[in-house]
Design a protein around this motif. Structure first.
Motif, PDB file in Angstrom:
ATOM      1  N   LEU A 137     -45.466 -18.757  39.345  1.00 26.46           N
ATOM      2  CA  LEU A 137     -45.924 -19.406  38.391  1.00 26.46           C
ATOM      3  C   LEU A 137     -47.330 -18.652  37.804  1.00 26.46           C
ATOM      4  O   LEU A 137     -47.078 -18.106  36.303  1.00 26.46           O
ATOM      5  CB  LEU A 137     -46.598 -20.604  38.067  1.00 26.46           C
ATOM      6  CG  LEU A 137     -45.369 -21.986  38.145  1.00 26.46           C
ATOM      7  CD1 LEU A 137     -46.350 -23.207  39.050  1.00 26.46           C
ATOM      8  CD2 LEU A 137     -44.114 -22.070  37.508  1.00 26.46           C
ATOM      9  N   LEU A 194     -47.856 -20.067  33.637  1.00 33.18           N
ATOM     10  CA  LEU A 194     -47.296 -21.264  34.021  1.00 33.18           C
ATOM     11  C   LEU A 194     -48.415 -22.033  34.233  1.00 33.18           C
ATOM     12  O   LEU A 194     -47.540 -23.188  34.560  1.00 33.18           O
ATOM     13  CB  LEU A 194     -46.308 -21.196  34.094  1.00 33.18           C
ATOM     14  CG  LEU A 194     -44.849 -20.766  33.220  1.00 33.18           C
ATOM     15  CD1 LEU A 194     -43.767 -20.980  33.591  1.00 33.18           C
ATOM     16  CD2 LEU A 194     -44.983 -21.741  31.617  1.00 33.18           C
ATOM     17  N   LEU A 195     -49.722 -21.625  34.824  1.00 31.07           N
ATOM     18  CA  LEU A 195     -50.116 -22.449  35.761  1.00 31.07           C
ATOM     19  C   LEU A 195     -51.020 -23.837  35.367  1.00 31.07           C
ATOM     20  O   LEU A 195     -51.038 -23.682  33.776  1.00 31.07           O
ATOM     21  CB  LEU A 195     -51.589 -21.768  36.566  1.00 31.07           C
ATOM     22  CG  LEU A 195     -50.466 -20.671  37.923  1.00 31.07           C
ATOM     23  CD1 LEU A 195     -52.103 -20.003  37.701  1.00 31.07           C
ATOM     24  CD2 LEU A 195     -50.302 -21.179  38.595  1.00 31.07           C
ATOM     25  N   MET A 236     -37.236 -17.637  34.467  1.00 33.76           N
ATOM     26  CA  MET A 236     -37.465 -18.021  35.515  1.00 33.76           C
ATOM     27  C   MET A 236     -36.161 -18.989  35.926  1.00 33.76           C
ATOM     28  O   MET A 236     -35.966 -19.560  34.512  1.00 33.76           O
ATOM     29  CB  MET A 236     -38.445 -19.163  35.004  1.00 33.76           C
ATOM     30  CG  MET A 236     -38.879 -19.269  36.907  1.00 33.76           C
ATOM     31  SD  MET A 236     -41.293 -19.910  36.674  1.00 33.76           S
ATOM     32  CE  MET A 236     -41.350 -19.774  38.197  1.00 33.76           C
ATOM     33  N   PHE A 249     -35.575 -22.200  37.976  1.00 38.37           N
ATOM     34  CA  PHE A 249     -36.503 -23.515  38.231  1.00 38.37           C
ATOM     35  C   PHE A 249     -35.884 -23.718  39.923  1.00 38.37           C
ATOM     36  O   PHE A 249     -35.044 -24.174  40.280  1.00 38.37           O
ATOM     37  CB  PHE A 249     -37.199 -23.892  37.728  1.00 38.37           C
ATOM     38  CG  PHE A 249     -38.157 -23.708  36.667  1.00 38.37           C
ATOM     39  CD1 PHE A 249     -39.164 -23.028  36.959  1.00 38.37           C
ATOM     40  CD2 PHE A 249     -37.793 -23.469  35.862  1.00 38.37           C
ATOM     41  CE1 PHE A 249     -40.328 -23.278  36.418  1.00 38.37           C
ATOM     42  CE2 PHE A 249     -38.871 -23.220  34.239  1.00 38.37           C
ATOM     43  CZ  PHE A 249     -39.655 -22.707  35.306  1.00 38.37           C
ATOM     44  N   GLY A 297     -36.391 -27.070  40.563  1.00 36.26           N
ATOM     45  CA  GLY A 297     -36.206 -28.219  40.137  1.00 36.26           C
ATOM     46  C   GLY A 297     -34.566 -27.822  38.989  1.00 36.26           C
ATOM     47  O   GLY A 297     -34.890 -28.779  38.163  1.00 36.26           O
ATOM     48  N   ASN A 329     -33.430 -30.255  36.903  1.00 33.45           N
ATOM     49  CA  ASN A 329     -34.090 -31.341  35.848  1.00 33.45           C
ATOM     50  C   ASN A 329     -33.992 -30.277  35.509  1.00 33.45           C
ATOM     51  O   ASN A 329     -35.359 -30.331  34.124  1.00 33.45           O
ATOM     52  CB  ASN A 329     -34.957 -32.587  36.495  1.00 33.45           C
ATOM     53  CG  ASN A 329     -34.101 -33.351  37.728  1.00 33.45           C
ATOM     54  OD1 ASN A 329     -33.440 -33.674  37.563  1.00 33.45           O
ATOM     55  ND2 ASN A 329     -34.894 -33.223  38.819  1.00 33.45           N
ATOM     56  N   SER A 330     -34.162 -28.806  35.326  1.00 30.01           N
ATOM     57  CA  SER A 330     -34.694 -27.725  34.411  1.00 30.01           C
ATOM     58  C   SER A 330     -34.137 -28.426  32.969  1.00 30.01           C
ATOM     59  O   SER A 330     -34.723 -28.084  32.042  1.00 30.01           O
ATOM     60  CB  SER A 330     -34.026 -26.601  34.760  1.00 30.01           C
ATOM     61  OG  SER A 330     -34.520 -26.243  36.075  1.00 30.01           O
ATOM     62  N   TRP A 331     -33.420 -28.832  33.047  1.00 31.40           N
ATOM     63  CA  TRP A 331     -32.457 -29.856  31.641  1.00 31.40           C
ATOM     64  C   TRP A 331     -33.239 -30.736  31.328  1.00 31.40           C
ATOM     65  O   TRP A 331     -33.007 -30.851  31.372  1.00 31.40           O
ATOM     66  CB  TRP A 331     -30.978 -29.553  31.774  1.00 31.40           C
ATOM     67  CG  TRP A 331     -30.103 -27.873  31.814  1.00 31.40           C
ATOM     68  CD1 TRP A 331     -29.927 -27.956  33.122  1.00 31.40           C
ATOM     69  CD2 TRP A 331     -29.686 -27.143  31.390  1.00 31.40           C
ATOM     70  NE1 TRP A 331     -28.665 -26.099  33.162  1.00 31.40           N
ATOM     71  CE2 TRP A 331     -29.440 -26.295  31.922  1.00 31.40           C
ATOM     72  CE3 TRP A 331     -29.993 -27.073  30.237  1.00 31.40           C
ATOM     73  CZ2 TRP A 331     -29.084 -24.802  31.437  1.00 31.40           C
ATOM     74  CZ3 TRP A 331     -29.587 -25.384  28.836  1.00 31.40           C
ATOM     75  CH2 TRP A 331     -29.647 -24.555  30.347  1.00 31.40           C
ATOM     76  N   ASN A 332     -33.284 -30.540  29.358  1.00 27.72           N
ATOM     77  CA  ASN A 332     -33.321 -31.961  28.873  1.00 27.72           C
ATOM     78  C   ASN A 332     -32.566 -32.690  28.506  1.00 27.72           C
ATOM     79  O   ASN A 332     -31.671 -32.338  28.412  1.00 27.72           O
ATOM     80  CB  ASN A 332     -34.555 -31.779  27.061  1.00 27.72           C
ATOM     81  CG  ASN A 332     -34.869 -32.570  26.619  1.00 27.72           C
ATOM     82  OD1 ASN A 332     -34.368 -33.675  26.810  1.00 27.72           O
ATOM     83  ND2 ASN A 332     -35.996 -32.334  26.114  1.00 27.72           N
ATOM     84  N   PRO A 333     -32.517 -33.536  29.229  1.00 26.11           N
ATOM     85  CA  PRO A 333     -31.395 -34.692  29.341  1.00 26.11           C
ATOM     86  C   PRO A 333     -31.035 -35.098  27.850  1.00 26.11           C
ATOM     87  O   PRO A 333     -29.389 -35.517  28.437  1.00 26.11           O
ATOM     88  CB  PRO A 333     -31.661 -35.916  29.945  1.00 26.11           C
ATOM     89  CG  PRO A 333     -33.431 -36.325  30.171  1.00 26.11           C
ATOM     90  CD  PRO A 333     -33.721 -34.406  29.971  1.00 26.11           C
ATOM     91  N   GLN A 386     -29.534 -26.186  23.871  1.00 28.03           N
ATOM     92  CA  GLN A 386     -31.432 -25.677  24.636  1.00 28.03           C
ATOM     93  C   GLN A 386     -31.248 -24.626  24.784  1.00 28.03           C
ATOM     94  O   GLN A 386     -31.960 -23.485  25.351  1.00 28.03           O
ATOM     95  CB  GLN A 386     -31.015 -26.554  26.165  1.00 28.03           C
ATOM     96  CG  GLN A 386     -31.570 -27.802  25.569  1.00 28.03           C
ATOM     97  CD  GLN A 386     -30.719 -28.390  27.058  1.00 28.03           C
ATOM     98  OE1 GLN A 386     -32.429 -28.413  27.702  1.00 28.03           O
ATOM     99  NE2 GLN A 386     -31.131 -29.894  27.297  1.00 28.03           N
ATOM    100  N   HIS A 394     -25.893 -34.113  31.709  1.00 34.20           N
ATOM    101  CA  HIS A 394     -25.452 -35.108  33.170  1.00 34.20           C
ATOM    102  C   HIS A 394     -24.138 -35.032  32.671  1.00 34.20           C
ATOM    103  O   HIS A 394     -22.890 -35.401  33.769  1.00 34.20           O
ATOM    104  CB  HIS A 394     -26.008 -36.080  32.652  1.00 34.20           C
ATOM    105  CG  HIS A 394     -25.145 -37.052  31.438  1.00 34.20           C
ATOM    106  ND1 HIS A 394     -25.552 -36.565  29.736  1.00 34.20           N
ATOM    107  CD2 HIS A 394     -23.956 -37.171  31.207  1.00 34.20           C
ATOM    108  CE1 HIS A 394     -24.824 -37.296  28.625  1.00 34.20           C
ATOM    109  NE2 HIS A 394     -23.453 -38.113  30.314  1.00 34.20           N
ATOM    110  N   MET A 399     -29.074 -19.453  30.937  1.00 31.84           N
ATOM    111  CA  MET A 399     -29.251 -19.068  30.089  1.00 31.84           C
ATOM    112  C   MET A 399     -31.248 -18.340  30.592  1.00 31.84           C
ATOM    113  O   MET A 399     -31.296 -17.284  29.600  1.00 31.84           O
ATOM    114  CB  MET A 399     -31.007 -20.643  30.067  1.00 31.84           C
ATOM    115  CG  MET A 399     -31.544 -20.465  28.631  1.00 31.84           C
ATOM    116  SD  MET A 399     -31.587 -22.055  28.590  1.00 31.84           S
ATOM    117  CE  MET A 399     -32.339 -23.022  30.201  1.00 31.84           C
TER     118      MET A 399
END
Lengths: 346, 385
Positions: free
Chosen positions: A67, A72-73, A109, A111, A113, A116-120, A127, A168, A182
């Motif tokens: 980070l 991105l901290l 980057m 990630f 997680g 959960n990197s994608w906005n649902p 995106q 999802h 991406m």
């Protein structure tokens, strides 16, 4: 389904040229109880086209390093000293706005997680389009963006129609492939992959790592892999760094570090991991826990857990010294650490 | 989708019958009846009372009354109001309903809009100095004893500062001998506002579709607000009934603001916590890593997801418009359905009370249906089957 990176921009690589130089980076988190020394005096270089791995236990500062590189901290983090040079330019000197335009364009980057990197609530394609809208504002038409995104998806083996799906509707592996697609959107020079495959099953994990490796070499990108799993990382990296309690304790060519670890921590970490391909061996658990970084141990931070520790280790901090062949170790007693292979054969 | 709607409508109809029956029975369980109020005086001969009960059908056995009421209800007859004899219940409700709906709709829409915006901003600028003040204000507004708060508002703005009339819907002296009917004029005001809202929404959609640059979109949006709001004000300014319209509007401000403030506090706190939760999600970190501008991360990624719980609370609060209005309408003497319900219950005017509660029930049922459909639009993970 054909997987091809043919249509993506490739970069000429000069492996002797440094791309990213992390120079004596010190980063602290300020909390109520005091300062957490999360990254302490970390120095390493990523060359063009090189794959570097960072390993260590949880909480040893791997993700903080990742980070830090992208700035991105969280707000309570403070860069105390050091430089992060990308192509010779210190990223820590850039304004927030300049840094924002560099993100993803120069350093992308993947990630931890990934699930959960994608906005649902948005389609995956939209995106990715967001990235193109931000970094190539007005330079691409809607159709060109679509074409580009289909090429990206083809590069990771996903059909172009999946761009219109919601996150999802993807499986875990597909989601991670889409994340990689991406990451390639702006052809960055460097990708930071923070635990890219941790949440996936072993087979998918292997496929994705191989694909990422292939894409990286074919496109001439550099990559930093971050993982707690040294065996996974050793397969795909050229250089390997071992972190302990916010410090880089060993760094060198992967083959060297993996076969002949010289830092007691790296040695014990490797001994505690079973090998699938290598000889059957007795596993030795690594006793104890990483120290509290609010008040790190004096001297060598590993000395309370180290079987080789002497009085000197508790007082004097060992420097990260070159022991030949670009292999650097921060230990006073590295010569006493046996070769892993020998130890295993015994 | 169509199958879902059909099934839901049948469910809603059944549920409504159960609801109506319970409401009616509970009202019957109240001691005494309308005759106690009207002819309860011991000086009035008992025969008068018997005759009144007979004429209103109150002498019939309970189950006969119940069956008569339910069958009439589904024939579209809500009966005659006992206390406002011989006015129809539906007529009485229809007279009062617009005032209540306008009061609540305006207060709720503004409160949610402002509450969402400020909740979003304070969550985004977490740790800022104004945050504490906003939280303190929000908690105060959410927990304050509402009747007391309404009276304080009346005292400060109506009495001490004298900016707004203290109560009621119109000023009786002004309207004496007026050629206009307050209800008609009020309905015209509602219609004109609705029309302007439709124009505004259509305008926004058109702008979104045809604007080529961001600055152009922003300019056109400002122009649209100016034209619609300006047009509405100009129209009523040039209208011959302008003083009367201004009087109604003037009377509306204080109750709307009071009610709105309370909803605002709750919405702001809810938005803030929902927003803080989404800000911790991984996709926010992804959005930052992608180099998106802060405004995009805040509005497109964080606030969009924080909207889901806020929408739930919005829809549920709309369903409670009529019942929840009792306190507001009583304090401000606002002649809406809330006050009407209170009066009806006090004098055992069972048809009127049951009618108002039936309307509440329909609103609640429809509100939930709308919420369910809205969720599928807001969150693609939710599917209607």
């Amino acid at each position: 389904m054909t997987i091809s990176v043919e249509n993506l921009e490739t970069r000429q690589v000069d492996p002797t040229k440094p791309l990213l130089e992390v120079d004596r980076l010190v980063m602290h988190y300020k909390i109520k109880a005091g300062e957490v020394s999360a990254v302490e005096d970390v120095t390493f270089t990523v060359h063009q086209g090189e794959a570097v791995g960072l390993v260590g236990e949880s909480g040893c500062g791997k993700t903080s390093v990742a980070l830090s590189l992208m700035r991105l901290l969280p707000n309570n983090a403070e860069y105390v000293s050091g430089q992060i040079r990308l192509d010779g330019e210190d990223l820590l000197q850039l304004t927030d706005e300049e840094m924002r335009t560099r993100r993803w364009k120069d350093i992308a980057m993947v990630f931890q997680g990934a699930m959960n990197s994608w906005n649902p609530v948005y389609r995956v394609g939209d995106q990715i389009r967001e990235v193109l809208d931000t970094h190539f504002r007005g330079q691409m038409t809607y159709e060109q963006q679509r074409e580009h995104m289909e090429r990206l998806f083809a590069a990771v083996g996903l059909p172009g129609e999946m761009l219109d799906r919601y996150p999802h509707e993807f499986s875990g592996g597909m989601r991670q492939r889409a994340v990689i697609a991406m990451a390639l959107a702006c052809s960055p020079q460097l990708i930071i992959a923070d635990e890219p495959t941790t949440a996936l099953d072993v087979i998918v994990q292997d496929q994705i790592l191989k694909e990422l490796k292939r894409i990286q070499t074919e496109l001439g990108m550099s990559i930093i892999y971050i993982s707690h799993d040294i065996a996974v990382i050793a397969e795909v990296t050229d250089s390997l760094g071992v972190m302990y309690a916010g410090k880089l304790v060993e760094y060198g060519p992967t083959t060297e570090v993996f076969a002949r670890p010289k830092h007691p921590y790296a040695y014990l970490l490797l001994k505690s991991t079973p090998s699938i391909t290598g000889p059957r061996r007795q596993l030795a658990p690594l006793e104890g826990e990483p120290p509290d970084l609010l008040a790190p141990p004096t001297g060598c931070r590993f000395h309370p857990r180290c079987p080789f520790a002497t009085e000197r280790c508790a007082i004097e901090e060992p420097p990260l010294a070159d022991i030949g062949g670009g292999h650097r170790v921060a230990c006073w007693h590295w010569e006493q650490v046996p070769d892993l292979e020998e130890a295993l054969l015994r | 989708m169509i199958r879902f709607l059909a099934r839901r409508l049948v469910q809603m109809a059944l549920l409504f019958v159960v609801f109506l029956s319970i409401v009616w029975l509970l009202l019957q369980a109240m001691p005494g009846d309308i005759s106690d109020t009207l002819v309860g005086n011991p000086d009035i001969p008992r025969e008068v009372r018997f005759e009144l009960r007979q004429r209103l059908g109150l002498d019939q056995p309970l189950h006969i009354q119940y069956i008569t009421y339910i069958t009439n209800f589904f024939r579209g007859e809500m009966g005659v109001s006992f206390s406002r004899y011989p006015a129809d219940v539906s007529t009485v409700i229809w007279q009062h309903l617009p005032r209540t709906i306008v009061l609540f709709l305006t207060a709720t829409v503004f409160a949610f809009w402002l509450g969402f915006k400020s909740g979003k901003l304070i969550a985004w600028g977490r740790g800022g100095r104004s945050e504490q003040a906003f939280i303190l204000g929000g908690v105060f507004l959410q927990t304050v004893f509402y009747p007391w708060f309404a009276i304080v508002m009346m005292w400060v703005f109506g009495f001490y500062l004298g900016w707004f009339p203290i109560s009621r819907f119109i000023d009786a002296r002004l309207w004496q001998g007026s050629p206009y009917d307050a209800n008609d004029l009020f309905e015209q005001m509602i219609l004109s506002t609705l029309l302007v809202t439709v124009v505004y929404v259509v305008g926004r959609v058109l702008i979104k579709r045809f604007a080529t640059t961001v600055t152009m979109e922003a300019r056109l949006r400002q122009a649209l607000v100016l034209v619609t709001v300006g047009g509405l004000i100009l129209f009523w300014y040039l209208h011959p009934a302008r003083t009367y319209v201004a009087d109604i509007a003037h009377h509306t401000v204080l109750p709307v603001v009071t009610l709105g403030l309370v909803t605002f506090g709750a919405t702001m706190l809810l938005t803030r916590s929902a927003m803080l939760e989404t800000l911790g999600e991984d996709y926010i970190l992804t959005a930052r890593a992608k180099g998106l501008p802060d405004r995009v991360i805040r509005d497109r990624h964080a606030a969009r997801n924080a909207m889901l719980p806020v929408t739930t609370s919005l829809v549920l609060s709309l369903a409670f418009v009529i019942g929840g209005g009792i306190v507001t309408e009583s304090v401000f003497s606002w002649p809406g359905t809330g006050q009407l319900l209170l009066q009806a219950v006090m004098v055992s005017d069972i048809p009127l009370a049951a009618g108002i509660l039936a309307v509440t029930g329909v609103l609640a049922l429809v509100g939930h249906l709308v919420a369910d459909v809205l969720y599928t639009v807001l969150d693609p993970r939710i599917r209607i089957t």
